[in-house]
Design a protein around this motif. Structure first.
Motif, PDB file in Angstrom:
ATOM      1  N   LEU A 187       0.832  -1.212   0.000  1.00  0.00           N
ATOM      2  CA  LEU A 187       0.000   0.000   0.000  1.00  0.00           C
ATOM      3  C   LEU A 187       0.863   1.257   0.000  1.00  0.00           C
ATOM      4  O   LEU A 187       0.572   2.224  -0.711  1.00  0.00           O
ATOM      5  CB  LEU A 187      -0.939   0.006   1.212  1.00  0.00           C
ATOM      6  N   ASP A 188       1.937   1.227   0.775  1.00  0.00           N
ATOM      7  CA  ASP A 188       2.856   2.364   0.825  1.00  0.00           C
ATOM      8  C   ASP A 188       3.524   2.568  -0.537  1.00  0.00           C
ATOM      9  O   ASP A 188       3.662   3.697  -1.016  1.00  0.00           O
ATOM     10  CB  ASP A 188       3.901   2.143   1.912  1.00  0.00           C
ATOM     11  N   ILE A 189       3.936   1.477  -1.169  1.00  0.00           N
ATOM     12  CA  ILE A 189       4.548   1.559  -2.499  1.00  0.00           C
ATOM     13  C   ILE A 189       3.573   2.190  -3.476  1.00  0.00           C
ATOM     14  O   ILE A 189       3.955   3.038  -4.287  1.00  0.00           O
ATOM     15  CB  ILE A 189       5.002   0.165  -2.986  1.00  0.00           C
ATOM     16  N   ASN A 190       2.299   1.798  -3.406  1.00  0.00           N
ATOM     17  CA  ASN A 190       1.277   2.393  -4.269  1.00  0.00           C
ATOM     18  C   ASN A 190       1.207   3.895  -4.068  1.00  0.00           C
ATOM     19  O   ASN A 190       1.217   4.670  -5.026  1.00  0.00           O
ATOM     20  CB  ASN A 190      -0.091   1.779  -3.959  1.00  0.00           C
ATOM     21  N   ARG A 191       1.154   4.317  -2.802  1.00  0.00           N
ATOM     22  CA  ARG A 191       1.038   5.755  -2.496  1.00  0.00           C
ATOM     23  C   ARG A 191       2.245   6.537  -3.006  1.00  0.00           C
ATOM     24  O   ARG A 191       2.102   7.520  -3.732  1.00  0.00           O
ATOM     25  CB  ARG A 191       0.889   5.971  -0.990  1.00  0.00           C
ATOM     26  N   VAL A 192       3.446   6.107  -2.599  1.00  0.00           N
ATOM     27  CA  VAL A 192       4.634   6.879  -2.960  1.00  0.00           C
ATOM     28  C   VAL A 192       4.941   6.753  -4.452  1.00  0.00           C
ATOM     29  O   VAL A 192       5.440   7.695  -5.067  1.00  0.00           O
ATOM     30  CB  VAL A 192       5.867   6.503  -2.095  1.00  0.00           C
ATOM     31  N   GLY A 193       4.644   5.591  -5.030  1.00  0.00           N
ATOM     32  CA  GLY A 193       4.889   5.390  -6.467  1.00  0.00           C
ATOM     33  C   GLY A 193       4.006   6.278  -7.321  1.00  0.00           C
ATOM     34  O   GLY A 193       4.476   6.932  -8.256  1.00  0.00           O
ATOM     35  N   PHE A 194       2.709   6.337  -6.996  1.00  0.00           N
ATOM     36  CA  PHE A 194       1.809   7.202  -7.762  1.00  0.00           C
ATOM     37  C   PHE A 194       2.127   8.675  -7.540  1.00  0.00           C
ATOM     38  O   PHE A 194       2.040   9.482  -8.465  1.00  0.00           O
ATOM     39  CB  PHE A 194       0.341   6.907  -7.449  1.00  0.00           C
ATOM     40  N   ALA A 195       2.520   9.036  -6.332  1.00  0.00           N
ATOM     41  CA  ALA A 195       2.901  10.430  -6.071  1.00  0.00           C
ATOM     42  C   ALA A 195       4.107  10.816  -6.926  1.00  0.00           C
ATOM     43  O   ALA A 195       4.136  11.902  -7.515  1.00  0.00           O
ATOM     44  CB  ALA A 195       3.207  10.627  -4.588  1.00  0.00           C
ATOM     45  N   PHE A 196       5.105   9.928  -7.016  1.00  0.00           N
ATOM     46  CA  PHE A 196       6.271  10.195  -7.862  1.00  0.00           C
ATOM     47  C   PHE A 196       5.845  10.288  -9.325  1.00  0.00           C
ATOM     48  O   PHE A 196       6.214  11.221 -10.040  1.00  0.00           O
ATOM     49  CB  PHE A 196       7.322   9.079  -7.689  1.00  0.00           C
ATOM     50  N   HIS A 197       5.050   9.312  -9.763  1.00  0.00           N
ATOM     51  CA  HIS A 197       4.589   9.250 -11.156  1.00  0.00           C
ATOM     52  C   HIS A 197       3.867  10.536 -11.559  1.00  0.00           C
ATOM     53  O   HIS A 197       4.052  11.040 -12.664  1.00  0.00           O
ATOM     54  CB  HIS A 197       3.667   8.035 -11.326  1.00  0.00           C
ATOM     55  N   ASN A 198       3.075  11.066 -10.656  1.00  0.00           N
ATOM     56  CA  ASN A 198       2.312  12.280 -10.961  1.00  0.00           C
ATOM     57  C   ASN A 198       3.187  13.521 -11.079  1.00  0.00           C
ATOM     58  O   ASN A 198       2.736  14.540 -11.609  1.00  0.00           O
ATOM     59  CB  ASN A 198       1.212  12.494  -9.915  1.00  0.00           C
ATOM     60  N   GLN A 199       4.431  13.457 -10.593  1.00  0.00           N
ATOM     61  CA  GLN A 199       5.360  14.586 -10.708  1.00  0.00           C
ATOM     62  C   GLN A 199       6.136  14.571 -12.023  1.00  0.00           C
ATOM     63  O   GLN A 199       6.757  15.571 -12.388  1.00  0.00           O
ATOM     64  CB  GLN A 199       6.360  14.572  -9.537  1.00  0.00           C
ATOM     65  N   ILE A 200       6.096  13.448 -12.719  1.00  0.00           N
ATOM     66  CA  ILE A 200       6.809  13.319 -13.998  1.00  0.00           C
ATOM     67  C   ILE A 200       6.007  14.071 -15.063  1.00  0.00           C
ATOM     68  O   ILE A 200       4.774  13.956 -15.101  1.00  0.00           O
ATOM     69  CB  ILE A 200       6.952  11.832 -14.395  1.00  0.00           C
ATOM     70  N   PRO A 201       6.681  14.846 -15.940  1.00  0.00           N
ATOM     71  CA  PRO A 201       5.941  15.509 -17.021  1.00  0.00           C
ATOM     72  C   PRO A 201       5.123  14.486 -17.823  1.00  0.00           C
ATOM     73  O   PRO A 201       5.581  13.375 -18.086  1.00  0.00           O
ATOM     74  CB  PRO A 201       7.046  16.132 -17.882  1.00  0.00           C
ATOM     75  N   LEU A 202       3.910  14.863 -18.164  1.00  0.00           N
ATOM     76  CA  LEU A 202       2.955  13.976 -18.830  1.00  0.00           C
ATOM     77  C   LEU A 202       3.560  13.219 -20.009  1.00  0.00           C
ATOM     78  O   LEU A 202       3.382  12.008 -20.143  1.00  0.00           O
ATOM     79  CB  LEU A 202       1.764  14.818 -19.303  1.00  0.00           C
ATOM     80  N   GLU A 203       4.311  13.932 -20.848  1.00  0.00           N
ATOM     81  CA  GLU A 203       4.852  13.313 -22.071  1.00  0.00           C
ATOM     82  C   GLU A 203       5.968  12.301 -21.788  1.00  0.00           C
ATOM     83  O   GLU A 203       6.357  11.542 -22.670  1.00  0.00           O
ATOM     84  CB  GLU A 203       5.337  14.377 -23.064  1.00  0.00           C
ATOM     85  N   GLN A 204       6.473  12.255 -20.560  1.00  0.00           N
ATOM     86  CA  GLN A 204       7.554  11.326 -20.199  1.00  0.00           C
ATOM     87  C   GLN A 204       7.091  10.154 -19.330  1.00  0.00           C
ATOM     88  O   GLN A 204       7.877   9.254 -19.042  1.00  0.00           O
ATOM     89  CB  GLN A 204       8.657  12.071 -19.429  1.00  0.00           C
ATOM     90  N   ARG A 205       5.858  10.138 -18.917  1.00  0.00           N
ATOM     91  CA  ARG A 205       5.414   9.149 -17.927  1.00  0.00           C
ATOM     92  C   ARG A 205       5.558   7.698 -18.376  1.00  0.00           C
ATOM     93  O   ARG A 205       5.754   6.821 -17.554  1.00  0.00           O
ATOM     94  CB  ARG A 205       3.975   9.430 -17.485  1.00  0.00           C
ATOM     95  N   LYS A 206       5.474   7.446 -19.661  1.00  0.00           N
ATOM     96  CA  LYS A 206       5.622   6.062 -20.130  1.00  0.00           C
ATOM     97  C   LYS A 206       7.095   5.663 -20.256  1.00  0.00           C
ATOM     98  O   LYS A 206       7.400   4.526 -20.584  1.00  0.00           O
ATOM     99  CB  LYS A 206       4.888   5.860 -21.457  1.00  0.00           C
TER     100      LYS A 206
END
Length: 181
Positions: free
Chosen positions: A22-41
């Protein structure tokens, strides 16, 4: 897995590690959301946890890569690759930028992402690993690349130190998982 969905984790992950996921989900999505949209993949997350197999825990590595995003940049479809872990404990949460040696490791004590760089392997070290993957013994590797068996042994030792592993099987898994070859 398809039948159980997220219930799979409740059924097959030890109870004391479910909070970690659950913690990995929280921190992982928080990090992912900070990445510029065009680079997320261009990024993937990797972490280790136990799966129970007939009640016996097996440490695995879980690697998730975004394949498709919603219009607002959330993950819609992801590729999940499961392999044997090269570690001996759960955790080891890392987010890697594909095509670069850079990655971020999550520190659960400080709750921060620390930037790191993957080790690089010399051409000789890559040759030793590649031939090891192909099943050659140290003597056969030495013959194929015109080195002494002692030199091949030294190459392997340097590989183990760089990758933080204990044997050739772990070195192969670490190099393959981290795209060092």
């Amino acid at each position: 897995m398809i039948e159980l969905g997220y219930q799979f984790y409740l059924k097959y992950v030890p109870e004391d590690e479910q909070a970690l996921l659950l913690d990995i989900n929280r921190v992982g999505f928080a990090f992912h959301n900070q990445i510029p949209l065009e680079q997320r993949k261009d990024w993937y997350i990797s972490y280790d946890f136990h799966i129970l197999n007939d009640g016996h825990p097996i440490l695995i590595n879980h690697k998730l890569t975004s394949l498709a995003l919603t219009s607002d940049g959330r993950i819609w479809l992801a590729l999940c690759v499961v392999s044997a872990s090269t570690h001996t404990t759960p955790g080891h949460i890392e987010i890697h930028h594909i095509g670069t040696p850079d990655y971020f490791a999550f520190n659960p004590l400080t709750r921060r992402w620390d930037k790191n760089t993957m080790p690089s392997l010399t051409e000789g070290e890559k040759s030793v690993l590649t031939l090891s993957i192909q099943g050659y013994t140290m003597s056969e590797i030495a013959d194929r690349i015109c080195l002494s068996p002692d030199t091949v042994k030294k190459y392997r030792q340097r590989i183990f130190e760089k990758l933080g592993v204990r044997n050739i099987s772990e070195a192969i898994a670490a190099a393959t998982n981290n795209k060092l070859l």
